[in-house]
Design a protein around this motif. Structure first.
Motif, PDB file in Angstrom:
ATOM      1  N   GLU A   1      -3.829  71.722  51.416  1.00  0.00           N
ATOM      2  CA  GLU A   1      -4.450  70.539  52.067  1.00  0.00           C
ATOM      3  C   GLU A   1      -3.386  69.109  51.894  1.00  0.00           C
ATOM      4  O   GLU A   1      -2.733  69.301  50.958  1.00  0.00           O
ATOM      5  CB  GLU A   1      -5.971  70.178  51.166  1.00  0.00           C
ATOM      6  N   ASN A   2      -3.779  68.634  52.841  1.00  0.00           N
ATOM      7  CA  ASN A   2      -2.625  67.162  52.689  1.00  0.00           C
ATOM      8  C   ASN A   2      -3.403  66.010  52.546  1.00  0.00           C
ATOM      9  O   ASN A   2      -3.076  64.831  52.266  1.00  0.00           O
ATOM     10  CB  ASN A   2      -2.042  67.118  54.278  1.00  0.00           C
TER      11      ASN A   2
ATOM     12  N   THR B   1      13.179  73.147  51.239  1.00  0.00           N
ATOM     13  CA  THR B   1      11.879  72.857  51.857  1.00  0.00           C
ATOM     14  C   THR B   1      11.839  71.642  52.539  1.00  0.00           C
ATOM     15  O   THR B   1      12.715  70.721  52.107  1.00  0.00           O
ATOM     16  CB  THR B   1      10.677  72.857  50.689  1.00  0.00           C
ATOM     17  N   GLU B   2      10.659  71.412  53.220  1.00  0.00           N
ATOM     18  CA  GLU B   2      10.480  70.185  53.919  1.00  0.00           C
ATOM     19  C   GLU B   2       9.672  68.957  52.759  1.00  0.00           C
ATOM     20  O   GLU B   2       9.102  69.782  52.083  1.00  0.00           O
ATOM     21  CB  GLU B   2       9.771  70.109  55.193  1.00  0.00           C
ATOM     22  N   GLN B   3       9.926  67.937  52.946  1.00  0.00           N
ATOM     23  CA  GLN B   3       9.102  67.052  52.217  1.00  0.00           C
ATOM     24  C   GLN B   3       7.780  67.190  52.425  1.00  0.00           C
ATOM     25  O   GLN B   3       7.146  67.184  53.651  1.00  0.00           O
ATOM     26  CB  GLN B   3       9.545  65.396  52.317  1.00  0.00           C
ATOM     27  N   ILE B   4       6.634  67.048  51.460  1.00  0.00           N
ATOM     28  CA  ILE B   4       5.259  67.319  51.751  1.00  0.00           C
ATOM     29  C   ILE B   4       4.652  65.947  51.227  1.00  0.00           C
ATOM     30  O   ILE B   4       4.640  65.644  50.117  1.00  0.00           O
ATOM     31  CB  ILE B   4       4.760  68.465  51.078  1.00  0.00           C
ATOM     32  N   SER B   5       3.848  65.330  52.081  1.00  0.00           N
ATOM     33  CA  SER B   5       2.884  64.180  51.788  1.00  0.00           C
ATOM     34  C   SER B   5       1.450  64.645  51.501  1.00  0.00           C
ATOM     35  O   SER B   5       1.068  65.319  52.211  1.00  0.00           O
ATOM     36  CB  SER B   5       2.993  63.146  52.883  1.00  0.00           C
TER      37      SER B   5
ATOM     38  N   LYS C   1      -5.099  60.623  40.535  1.00  0.00           N
ATOM     39  CA  LYS C   1      -5.301  59.181  40.958  1.00  0.00           C
ATOM     40  C   LYS C   1      -5.297  59.119  42.560  1.00  0.00           C
ATOM     41  O   LYS C   1      -4.501  59.895  43.209  1.00  0.00           O
ATOM     42  CB  LYS C   1      -4.282  58.134  40.082  1.00  0.00           C
ATOM     43  N   GLU C   2      -5.979  58.192  43.115  1.00  0.00           N
ATOM     44  CA  GLU C   2      -5.831  57.949  44.343  1.00  0.00           C
ATOM     45  C   GLU C   2      -4.318  57.462  44.751  1.00  0.00           C
ATOM     46  O   GLU C   2      -3.734  56.796  44.029  1.00  0.00           O
ATOM     47  CB  GLU C   2      -6.747  57.104  44.933  1.00  0.00           C
ATOM     48  N   GLY C   3      -3.829  57.615  46.022  1.00  0.00           N
ATOM     49  CA  GLY C   3      -2.806  57.153  46.397  1.00  0.00           C
ATOM     50  C   GLY C   3      -2.240  57.877  47.693  1.00  0.00           C
ATOM     51  O   GLY C   3      -2.476  59.108  47.569  1.00  0.00           O
ATOM     52  N   THR C   4      -0.914  57.722  48.134  1.00  0.00           N
ATOM     53  CA  THR C   4      -0.134  58.546  48.857  1.00  0.00           C
ATOM     54  C   THR C   4       1.034  58.971  48.037  1.00  0.00           C
ATOM     55  O   THR C   4       1.939  58.328  47.430  1.00  0.00           O
ATOM     56  CB  THR C   4       0.337  57.638  50.172  1.00  0.00           C
ATOM     57  N   TYR C   5       1.206  60.098  47.974  1.00  0.00           N
ATOM     58  CA  TYR C   5       2.378  60.911  47.129  1.00  0.00           C
ATOM     59  C   TYR C   5       3.192  61.806  47.948  1.00  0.00           C
ATOM     60  O   TYR C   5       2.619  62.138  49.088  1.00  0.00           O
ATOM     61  CB  TYR C   5       1.744  61.553  46.183  1.00  0.00           C
ATOM     62  N   SER C   6       4.398  62.132  47.480  1.00  0.00           N
ATOM     63  CA  SER C   6       5.258  62.866  48.204  1.00  0.00           C
ATOM     64  C   SER C   6       5.773  64.156  47.165  1.00  0.00           C
ATOM     65  O   SER C   6       6.234  63.842  46.056  1.00  0.00           O
ATOM     66  CB  SER C   6       6.473  62.246  48.673  1.00  0.00           C
ATOM     67  N   ILE C   7       5.815  65.254  47.622  1.00  0.00           N
ATOM     68  CA  ILE C   7       6.449  66.543  46.846  1.00  0.00           C
ATOM     69  C   ILE C   7       7.815  66.389  47.370  1.00  0.00           C
ATOM     70  O   ILE C   7       7.981  66.887  48.902  1.00  0.00           O
ATOM     71  CB  ILE C   7       5.666  67.628  46.903  1.00  0.00           C
TER      72      ILE C   7
ATOM     73  N   PHE D   1      10.147  71.827  41.160  1.00  0.00           N
ATOM     74  CA  PHE D   1       9.929  70.733  41.870  1.00  0.00           C
ATOM     75  C   PHE D   1       9.734  69.484  41.188  1.00  0.00           C
ATOM     76  O   PHE D   1       9.236  69.548  39.860  1.00  0.00           O
ATOM     77  CB  PHE D   1       8.615  70.988  42.643  1.00  0.00           C
ATOM     78  N   LEU D   2       9.872  68.321  41.809  1.00  0.00           N
ATOM     79  CA  LEU D   2       9.660  66.932  40.797  1.00  0.00           C
ATOM     80  C   LEU D   2       8.223  66.492  41.326  1.00  0.00           C
ATOM     81  O   LEU D   2       8.012  65.953  42.261  1.00  0.00           O
ATOM     82  CB  LEU D   2      10.718  65.965  41.223  1.00  0.00           C
ATOM     83  N   PHE D   3       7.233  67.081  40.759  1.00  0.00           N
ATOM     84  CA  PHE D   3       5.930  66.545  41.035  1.00  0.00           C
ATOM     85  C   PHE D   3       5.544  65.206  40.443  1.00  0.00           C
ATOM     86  O   PHE D   3       6.067  64.740  39.505  1.00  0.00           O
ATOM     87  CB  PHE D   3       5.018  67.542  40.470  1.00  0.00           C
ATOM     88  N   PRO D   4       4.849  64.298  41.150  1.00  0.00           N
ATOM     89  CA  PRO D   4       4.106  63.093  40.686  1.00  0.00           C
ATOM     90  C   PRO D   4       3.705  63.163  39.390  1.00  0.00           C
ATOM     91  O   PRO D   4       2.987  64.247  38.973  1.00  0.00           O
ATOM     92  CB  PRO D   4       3.185  62.565  41.611  1.00  0.00           C
ATOM     93  N   LYS D   5       3.808  62.245  38.483  1.00  0.00           N
ATOM     94  CA  LYS D   5       3.137  62.173  37.039  1.00  0.00           C
ATOM     95  C   LYS D   5       1.609  62.481  37.030  1.00  0.00           C
ATOM     96  O   LYS D   5       1.263  62.953  36.092  1.00  0.00           O
ATOM     97  CB  LYS D   5       3.694  61.224  36.419  1.00  0.00           C
TER      98      LYS D   5
END
Length: 557
Positions: A273-274, A366-370, A340-346, A302-306
């Motif tokens: 899911e995106n 890989t491609e960047q995933i939003s 948390k809500e927001g727009t993130y990128s993997i 991968f550098l995942f958001p905190k």
């Protein structure tokens, strides 16, 4: 059993070696036998590596004209290998006994070059083993194939074992299983130096070198049955040549994403899911596929958001082995929960590998995933009063405080038998456990070994009885149980599980010659059964013979 060609005897000390001329890649044995009450001082083994050392005792009683006499001897066996070619002398061994000190004679050993001896044997010897490579120069990570073959005047009746030579810094994998009963060994003729041989490839391996420089592959060792005899079998037993492979460094400037991978790879990633609400989970699927040295592959980092909670991935592998390397794929499935809500990128993950077919480095990624995370529902805390709060979710219900089926303290009546049993039972249990542990701790090493041997004897007999009438696939189980029995009762490691060493150990422990011959015959049949299918009737006979062997050994060990 070992056949010794050099022998030296003095009072109270015997010395023997099984070979006086060896190659620099060959193991040989040196044996000292002395009276049990003598202290043995080993000789100087300068010029040799001591690969193994074992010791055993043999005692006997003899009655002559009504007078009995006892004898006891200690045998120490060393497995040696020469460090380099040349002429060497193993010095005197000494014993210090009650009736005086004794010394043995020196023994001369000639060490010849293994590859030279191998070359000279071609066209002369009735058999020899040979190790070949598809390439004599490779890049780091470039695959090459080793073949271990038997050259002989006649086809062997059975393959017993193969021991690959050491090759430091190399990864190897067999391309076929020579122990598979359904595998067919093909033979083809070849004339070498005027002599006709049949060539049988016994093993083929795909290999990767992990470091640049000269890669030395030590000789392989093979044992095959030439023919089964009524009293004694003959074998094709010996070492192959060694090999040297030149390993070249990978050309080009190496980025951080390169860590030794070579071959042809691709990597992709996708999210289930995106767009998702906070505190809900989605899956990230990462697939790596291709052909090459997968044994060096590292899990993607991968550098995942905190604010993402990430579980350890579930890993699925699907591999096969080819002459170009390991072919297949690895799939990583991460379960991720944004909080948390927001727009993130993997961010993209990159892998750099050496494409040895084109001689250059390549990078895939890989491609960047939003991921858009919307505000999720806040979790609700339930009150102690079920009437003042709604349910957290439709499938959660208030837990009632009263349970008519729960155990109550007042159910125990003071002074009742149940009362005292429940109070005293933990005390007695703790006391019994303490006494058991104390008994176990006070056991001597010999008692522990004897207990282990008794347990193994019973277990092996029981397990072998279950094999009777089974299919040929259970021959391996028969081999495993017999091996376990021998390792436990002879106190030897798995590396010493060879027919020669076991027969020698049985002789040292006083097992009669008839039982040792029975062991050798059964060992040969079990080895053969792992390579050539047997009928159910023959399996039953083999199992019965193994049972009788263990019964005979139980009476003598």
């Amino acid at each position: 059993m070992l056949g010794y060609v050099a022998f030296s005897q003095q009072a109270d000390i015997d010395i023997a070696v099984n070979k006086t001329t060896v190659t620099n890649a060959e193991n040989f044995s040196y044996q000292i036998t002395a009276d049990c009450d003598c202290k043995v001082i080993e000789p100087d083994f300068e010029g040799f590596d001591v690969l193994d050392k074992s010791q055993g005792q043999f005692s006997s009683t003899q009655i002559l004209n009504g007078v009995s006499s006892k004898s006891c001897s200690t045998t120490i066996t060393y497995i040696l290998r020469a460090k380099k070619t040349g002429n060497y002398t193993i010095g005197e061994a000494q014993v210090k006994c009650k009736n005086g000190d004794k010394r043995s004679n020196e023994i001369a050993i000639t060490v010849v070059d293994a590859n030279q001896a191998h070359e000279e044997s071609q066209g002369v010897a009735r058999f020899f083993y040979e190790l070949t490579s598809t390439k004599d120069a490779v890049y780091v990570g470039e695959p090459f194939v080793l073949s271990f073959s038997l050259y002989s005047e006649r086809m062997p009746e059975e393959l017993n074992s193969i021991v690959p030579g050491n090759a430091l810094g190399t990864w190897r994998q067999k391309l076929f299983d020579e122990t598979d009963p359904n595998h067919t060994f093909y033979a083809y003729p070849k004339r070498i130096k005027g002599k006709d041989y049949k060539i049988i490839e016994l093993r083929r391996e795909v290999c990767f070198a992990d470091h640049a420089g000269n890669l030395h592959i030590n000789p392989y060792y093979g044992v095959a049955v030439e023919r089964y005899g009524f009293l004694e079998n003959s074998y094709f037993e010996g070492y192959s040549n060694s090999l040297d492979i030149q390993v070249k460094e990978v050309p080009g400037e190496k980025p951080e994403s390169y860590y030794g991978m070579a071959g042809d790879f691709n990597i992709s990633a996708s999210a289930s899911e995106n767009t998702i609400a906070a505190n809900r989970a989605f899956e990230l699927e990462v697939i790596v596929e291709g052909t090459g040295n997968y044994h060096l592959f590292k899990q993607p980092d991968f550098l995942f958001p905190k604010s993402f909670l990430v579980n350890d991935p579930e890993i699925e592998e699907d591999f096969s082995y080819t002459e170009d390397g390991v072919k297949g794929s690895i799939k990583y499935t991460y379960v991720i929960t944004p909080t948390k809500e927001g727009t993130y990128s993997i961010l993209p993950y990159q892998l750099t590998y050496f494409d040895w077919k084109h001689g250059r480095l390549k990078t895939v990624g890989t491609e960047q995933i939003s991921i858009d995370v919307s505000k999720g529902k806040d979790p609700k805390i339930i009150s102690k009063d079920p009437g003042k709060n709604p349910l957290i979710e439709d499938d959660i219900r208030f837990i009632h405080k009263e349970d008519p089926c729960r155990f109550r303290l007042e159910d125990l009546f003071f002074g009742h038998l149940t009362y005292w049993v429940l109070w005293l039972l933990p005390l007695f249990t703790a006391l019994a456990y303490f006494l058991y542990r104390k008994r176990q701790a006070n056991k001597s090493e010999d008692e522990v070994v004897m207990e282990q041997q008794r347990t193994t004897k019973k277990a092996v007999v029981r397990d072998i009885q279950k094999i009777k009438g089974s299919s040929t696939n259970d021959i391996k189980q028969l081999n495993d149980r017999l091996s376990e029995y021998l390792m436990t009762n002879l106190q030897i490691g798995r590396s010493a599980l060879s027919k020669k060493i076991i027969a020698e150990m049985l002789k040292i422990k006083g097992v009669d010659d008839q039982t040792i011959l029975a062991f050798e015959a059964i060992w040969d049949k079990i080895e053969m059964a792992q390579y050539a299918p047997l009928t159910d009737e023959n399996i039953e006979v083999l199992v019965e013979q193994t049972q009788k062997l263990i019964e005979a050994l139980n009476k003598q060990l």
